[in-house]
Scaffold this motif. Structure first.
Motif: not given
Length: 443
Positions: A258-260, A262-270, A310-311, A342-344
């Motif tokens: 996982i790229e950072p 991706a984690l930021i994009a998800l957690l920012a709006r979850l 992430n992909a 790519l997925n990763t």
């Protein structure tokens, strides 16, 4: 007002996904308002705090790009806590209590059995100086409670939950210091927030009742009460509160590739109704961050959604951002060719192995043998400095009448050993003439 937020983890373990979300939201809110983001290491629990976890916290925040503007440590501030504690004792807002844990639990059960809220009865306030001297002579050491003002209704306008109201008389006077002299987090946290000018406290909804008590501590210490945002807790993909979320940390996400971003994009709006979008740059997330957009329902954290996001982010990453993680030999053109499949980032090695070979091509259908031989003959005479894939397929289409899957699939299988993959127009120049001729001849 200059906005000041703080992320205040205890270094008794590694950060999990819920901690990361709290850190991110503190950072986003501070950046949105041009403010200051503090990292405060809450290491008052010296028996359980470890320096390796401090280093881990710093590294995890750095990986996510959440650079604090300043770092503070509670272990450097014990003298300050002692001084302010003494003020509260002198003002009668903190008092010693001598009940054991067993005695308190018995009181709690009795009240619950009567259908009453399990509020501490303040029996310690009825002790005389002589009573306290006797207890201490017997070796009983007190814990210390903050005395709530029962005449004061406690309320605040929460940035997530809206107006909140508590009756102080329905709350137990909170314990702020243990009998061994160690601190619970409640009072040091308030002292720090006052001294460090924290304007907004962002944390989980499990701290709501603590906030009610702490608001009176702010007032008792003469400090400005900050704004509060109590966020709904995360749940697992199955829709229930998941213990597994407590074990998902940076190492887990790195192992997943996982790229950072991706984690930021998800957690920012979850937890909001806003769409989760693959922002490789957090600037749009900063610009649109608003606690008023978060709901009170538990937010569902889904690793499948994270992987898909992430992909989409990997497909945007420029070569310069990933070059140090790619196998030797992949240049910008190679990255651009394989990136859409790519997925990763780690999967780039698999596709580069397809480029460099050797490959294990599937058995050739009988009807395709002559076709591939013809393809090799055409390929040998092509100008490989232009667009060899288009030239090859155009020539074969004209010569054989093949088109669509019948034209493209046998070539892809022979050249890559796979039925699907990157655009062959981009991939074939990377494979190159010599390897392509060899693979077509093998087919």
């Amino acid at each position: 007002m200059t906005v000041v937020t703080r992320f205040a983890p205890s270094p008794t373990g590694t950060l999990h996904v819920g901690n990361l979300r709290t850190a991110l939201h503190n950072w986003l809110f501070a950046r949105r308002h041009g403010g200051t983001f503090l990292l405060r290491i809450d290491d008052t629990d010296q028996a359980r705090s470890e320096e390796r976890f401090v280093e881990s916290i710093r590294a995890d925040l750095a990986w996510m790009g959440l650079t604090p503007d300043r770092e503070e440590r509670q272990s450097a501030r014990f003298d300050r806590y002692e001084a302010r504690f003494a003020e509260l004792v002198a003002d009668g807002r903190v008092y010693p209590a001598y009940e054991t844990a067993q005695e308190l639990e018995l009181k709690r059960k009795v009240l619950l059995g009567r259908g009453l809220p399990p509020v501490y009865d303040r029996a310690a306030l009825a002790l005389t100086d002589a009573d306290r001297a006797t207890l201490e002579a017997e070796g009983v050491r007190p814990h210390w409670r903050f005395k709530l003002d029962h005449d004061e209704a406690i309320g605040w306008d929460d940035l997530v939950r809206g107006p909140q109201h508590f009756e102080a008389k329905l709350l137990s006077d909170p314990v702020v210091r243990r009998a061994d002299g160690s601190w619970l987090y409640l009072l040091p946290s308030v002292i720090d927030d006052i001294d460090m000018g924290v304007t907004h406290v962002v944390r989980g909804e499990d701290h709501v009742s603590n906030t009610a008590s702490q608001i009176q501590m702010f007032t008792a210490l003469g400090g400005a009460v900050p704004g509060f945002a109590h966020e709904a807790l995360l749940t697992g993909a199955e829709g229930k509160l998941s213990k597994r979320l407590g074990s998902l940390g940076i190492d887990h996400f790195r192992e997943m590739g996982i790229e950072p971003q991706a984690l930021i994009a998800l957690l920012a709006r979850l937890g909001t109704s806003d769409p989760v979008e693959p922002f490789a740059d957090p600037a749009p997330l900063v610009a649109g961050f608003d606690f008023g957009r978060f709901g009170r329902a538990p937010a569902r954290f889904d690793e499948t959604e994270l992987a898909q996001l992430n992909a989409r982010i990997v497909h945007q990453l420029p070569y310069a951002a990933v070059s140090n993680r790619l196998p030797m030999g992949i240049d910008a053109a190679g990255w651009d060719a394989i990136r859409p499949n790519l997925n990763t980032v780690a999967e780039a090695a698999d596709w580069w192995a397809v480029v460099e070979g050797p490959i294990a091509a599937p058995p050739v259908e009988t009807d395709d043998r002559d076709f591939l031989a013809q393809a090799r003959a055409v390929a040998e005479g092509l100008d490989w400095s232009a667009d060899p894939w288009r030239a090859l397929t155009d020539a074969l289409k004209a010569a054989t009448g093949r088109k669509g899957k019948a034209l493209f699939l046998p070539l892809r299988r022979a050249l890559t050993g796979r039925d699907h993959g990157p655009d062959m127009a981009a991939l074939l120049p990377l494979i190159g003439k010599d390897r392509a001729l060899e693979r077509l001849a093998t087919g």
